[in-house]
Design a protein around this motif. Structure first.
Motif, PDB file in Angstrom:
ATOM      1  N   CYS A 263      29.852  37.330  37.930  1.00 21.03           N
ATOM      2  CA  CYS A 263      29.206  38.629  37.737  1.00 21.03           C
ATOM      3  C   CYS A 263      28.182  38.527  36.596  1.00 21.03           C
ATOM      4  N   CYS A 268      32.069  43.237  33.451  1.00 15.39           N
ATOM      5  CA  CYS A 268      31.871  43.924  34.731  1.00 15.39           C
ATOM      6  C   CYS A 268      33.200  44.488  35.242  1.00 15.39           C
ATOM      7  N   HIS A 270      33.384  45.756  38.315  1.00 16.86           N
ATOM      8  CA  HIS A 270      33.299  45.604  39.780  1.00 16.86           C
ATOM      9  C   HIS A 270      33.386  46.947  40.492  1.00 16.86           C
ATOM     10  N   CYS A 276      27.001  42.257  40.627  1.00 13.25           N
ATOM     11  CA  CYS A 276      28.459  42.051  40.690  1.00 13.25           C
ATOM     12  C   CYS A 276      28.798  41.117  41.862  1.00 13.25           C
ATOM     13  N   ALA A 277      29.372  39.979  41.538  1.00 14.81           N
ATOM     14  CA  ALA A 277      29.693  38.975  42.564  1.00 14.81           C
ATOM     15  C   ALA A 277      30.887  39.408  43.417  1.00 14.81           C
ATOM     16  N   VAL A 278      31.764  40.237  42.840  1.00 15.05           N
ATOM     17  CA  VAL A 278      32.947  40.688  43.571  1.00 15.05           C
ATOM     18  C   VAL A 278      32.526  41.652  44.686  1.00 15.05           C
TER      19      VAL A 278
HETATM   20 ZN   LIG Z   1      31.689  42.419  39.034  1.00 16.66          ZN
END
Ligand SMILES: [Zn+2]
Ligand SMILES: Nc1nc2c(ncn2[C@@H]2O[C@H](COP(=O)(O)OP(=O)(O)OP(=O)(O)O)[C@@H](O)[C@H]2O)c(=O)[nH]1
Length: 328
Positions: A263, A268, A270, A276-278
Motif C-alpha cells: 500500500c 493504510c 484499506h 491501496c494494494a488490498v
Molecule cells: Zn491499503
C-alpha cells in the motif's frame, strides 16, 4: 508405567522430582494429577496457576500433597494475551495438535474458523481442520474449498462418524501427541471424542491423603487414546471464542498482510485510500471481500480487547496506589 498413557516423555524425568504428574483437572486452588501410582489431588500455588495438560513435580507437606513446580510449557492455549500485564485465561498446556471441528452439514461460519486458527497458531500448537458429517453434505467439495482458502498451510480432513470414513487419517494426526478439539456447538465434537477414544475411558486408581488407593475413577478431561497420545476435553475449551490473539491473526491473514506491505501509505486502513494494494486485489478478484471484512472485524475486536485489558491494568494500578495511601 501409567504416565506413558498420558503423554510422558523420558526427558521429563530429570525435571519432575520427587513425584512427576500430569494435570488432568483444575478446580479452585487444587488440581488432580495422574502420577505413576494413580490419581492424586494436590494443592496449587495461586501465584503459579496450573492448567490441564501441565507436567508438574509433586511433593508432600504436612497438609498433604502440593504442586512444587511446573515444567516449562511447550505450548499454551490461552485467551486474552494482547496486554502482557493483563491476566490471560489459561485453557490447556503442552498441546501438539488443535483439531478444529467444522460441520459440513451446515453453511460454515468461516470467520469462526479463522478465530480458532488464530487461537491455535498463537498457542504454538499445529492446527488441523476436521470437516465433520461428510455423509450429510451434498456440496462437500465447495465447502471444503472455502475452508481450505481460509486455512492456508493447514491440513483439512473430511470425516464421517456415520460412515466411518476419514477416521484413520484423523487417528494418524493425533497419534502419540496431545490434542484438543475446538468447534461450535453441534459441530460433532462429542461424536469425534467417542470415535477417537474408542468409548472406553481409562480407569485409574485415586490415591487418598494417606497415600493408599481408595477407589477407581476415570479422567474425563484428559483422555488417553488407544493408539497412544491424549485428548484434552475441558468445559473451558468447549466455550472458547477469540479475544486478542494478535500474533495468530497475522498468520491467518498472511496474504492480506503481504498485500498491505505494498500500500502507498504505511498506515493504510484499506478502506478508501489511494494506492491501496488490498483494495486493488479485491477489485481484481484476487481477494474475496468476505475475507477482507473478516480481517477488519477481527482486527477491531483485537483492538477493543487490548483496550479493555489496558483499562483493567490501569484500574488495578490505581487501586494499588490508593490502598498504599490508605484511601481504598
Ligand atoms: Zn491499503
Ligand atoms: N450425519 C451425521 N451426523 C453426525 C455425524 N457426527 C455427528 N453427527 C450428529 O451431529 C449432532 C451433533 O453432534 P455432537 O457430537 O453432539 O456435537 P458437539 O460438537 O459435541 O456439540 P456440543 O456438545 O453442543 O458442543 C448429533 O446429533 C450427532 O449425531 C456424522 O458423521 N454424520
Amino acid at each position: 508405567m501409567l504416565l506413558s498413557a498420558y503423554g510422558w516423555t523420558p526427558d521429563l524425568s530429570d525435571l519432575l522430582t520427587p513425584v512427576p504428574g500430569r494435570v488432568v483437572r483444575v478446580d479452585r486452588g487444587r488440581c488432580e494429577a495422574v502420577t505413576p501410582d494413580g490419581l492424586l489431588s494436590a494443592a496449587t500455588d495461586p501465584a503459579q496457576p496450573v492448567v490441564t495438560g501441565d507436567w508438574v513435580a509433586l511433593a508432600t507437606a504436612e497438609h498433604g500433597p502440593y504442586v512444587r513446580q511446573i515444567a516449562p510449557r511447550r505450548t499454551l492455549l490461552q485467551r486474552s494475551s494482547a496486554s502482557r500485564r493483563a491476566e490471560a485465561q489459561l485453557l490447556a498446556a503442552n498441546v501438539d495438535t488443535v483439531l478444529i471441528a467444522v460441520s459440513l452439514a451446515v453453511e460454515p461460519d468461516l470467520a469462526r474458523v479463522e478465530r480458532f486458527l488464530a487461537l491455535a497458531w498463537e498457542s504454538g500448537a499445529a492446527p488441523v481442520v476436521v470437516l465433520t458429517k461428510a455423509d450429510a453434505a451434498p456440496d462437500a467439495e465447495y465447502i471444503q474449498g472455502d475452508v481450505t482458502r481460509v486455512a492456508p498451510e493447514v491440513p483439512v480432513l473430511a470425516v464421517s462418524a456415520e460412515r466411518g470414513t476419514g477416521l484413520d487419517a484423523l487417528r494418524e494426526r493425533v497419534r502419540g501427541g496431545t490434542s484438543v478439539l475446538l468447534g461450535q456447538s453441534g459441530a460433532g465434537k462429542s461424536t469425534l471424542v467417542n470415535m477417537l477414544t474408542g468409548r472406553q475411558a481409562m480407569v485409574v486408581r485415586a490415591i487418598g491423603a494417606d497415600g493408599k488407593g481408595r477407589h477407581t475413577t476415570t479422567t474425563r478431561e484428559l483422555l488417553p487414546l488407544p493408539g497412544g497420545g491424549v485428548l484434552i476435553d475441558t468445559p473451558g475449551l468447549r466455550g472458547v471464542g477469540l479475544h486478542d490473539q494478535a500474533a495468530g491473526l497475522h498468520r491467518v491473514f498472511a496474504e492480506i498482510e503481504t498485500l498491505a506491505a505494498e500500500c502507498r501509505f504505511a498506515d493504510c486502513r484499506h478502506t478508501a485510500e489511494p494506492g491501496c494494494a488490498v483494495l486493488a486485489a479485491v477489485d481484481d478478484g484476487l481477494l474475496p471481500v468476505r475475507r477482507l471484512e473478516s480481517y477488519r472485524k477481527l482486527g477491531r475486536e483485537n483492538a477493543r480487547a487490548a483496550a479493555r485489558a489496558e483499562h483493567r491494568d490501569r484500574e488495578q494500578t490505581r487501586k494499588a496506589v490508593l490502598r498504599l495511601e490508605g484511601r481504598w
